[in-house]
Design an enzyme around this catalytic site. Structure first.
Site, PDB file in Angstrom:
ATOM      1  N   CYS A  44       0.842  -1.204   0.000  1.00 38.85           N
ATOM      2  CA  CYS A  44       0.000   0.000   0.000  1.00 38.85           C
ATOM      3  C   CYS A  44       0.877   1.253   0.000  1.00 38.85           C
ATOM      4  O   CYS A  44       0.591   2.222  -0.702  1.00 38.85           O
ATOM      5  CB  CYS A  44      -0.915   0.017   1.222  1.00 38.85           C
ATOM      6  SG  CYS A  44      -2.074  -1.357   1.291  1.00 38.85           S
ATOM      7  N   SER A  45       1.939   1.202   0.782  1.00 36.23           N
ATOM      8  CA  SER A  45       2.832   2.352   0.920  1.00 36.23           C
ATOM      9  C   SER A  45       3.923   2.421  -0.132  1.00 36.23           C
ATOM     10  O   SER A  45       4.411   3.497  -0.455  1.00 36.23           O
ATOM     11  CB  SER A  45       3.508   2.324   2.297  1.00 36.23           C
ATOM     12  OG  SER A  45       2.551   2.517   3.312  1.00 36.23           O
TER      13      SER A  45
END
Length: 163
Positions: free
Chosen positions: A49-50
């Protein structure tokens, strides 16, 4: 419902940090009359996600705006405080990405996009997806298989929009 072209996203109450603290955002009203991207992911500060998913929309934001997209919205099953911190730490806020919390996973569940992975502490999180909405109606939908981050990235959604 599942996400599919021609369908309207279900009504949902999401949360964010506003000028005076936490505030509710009615998703249906918020996207009405506009062309927006909504992409969902498991959670703030988590692995891909990051490092992959959120950055892909930061990289493609200007290209989407050139295509008439009014706003790019990231939805995660997190509280608004965590999303505010993630937006600031990642540069997403500065890049113009709106982060909205689906704190109780109501939208995620309505879309049938939830998954649970107890060994890594994830409960009722969102599978990855990215959609283009015109006045709340899905016109392009890219949905990843669980545990992958491929077709729901900014680059793949931009290709689908161009195609």
């Amino acid at each position: 419902m599942t996400i599919s072209v021609g369908e309207k996203l279900p009504d949902a109450q999401l949360v964010r940090i506003g000028a005076d603290g936490p505030e509710t955002v009615d998703l249906g009203s918020y996207v009405a009359g506009r062309r927006v991207i909504v992409f969902g992911l498991p959670g703030a500060f988590t692995g891909p996600c990051s490092t992959v998913h959120l950055p892909s929309f930061m990289r493609t934001a200007d290209a989407f705006r050139e295509k008439g997209v009014d706003e790019i919205i990231c939805v995660a099953v997190n509280d608004p405080f965590v999303l505010k911190a993630w937006g600031e730490a990642s540069g997403a806020t500065e890049a113009g990405i709106t982060l909205l919390g689906d704190a109780d996973a109501a939208l995620t569940k309505a879309l049938k996009m939830e998954f649970t992975a107890p060994p890594i502490g994830l409960y009722d999180r969102s599978n990855r997806y990215a959609v283009v909405l015109d006045d709340g109606v899905v016109t392009v939908a890219n949905i990843d298989e669980p545990n992958t981050c491929d077709i729901s990235t900014g680059e793949k959604l931009l290709e689908a929009l161009n195609g």
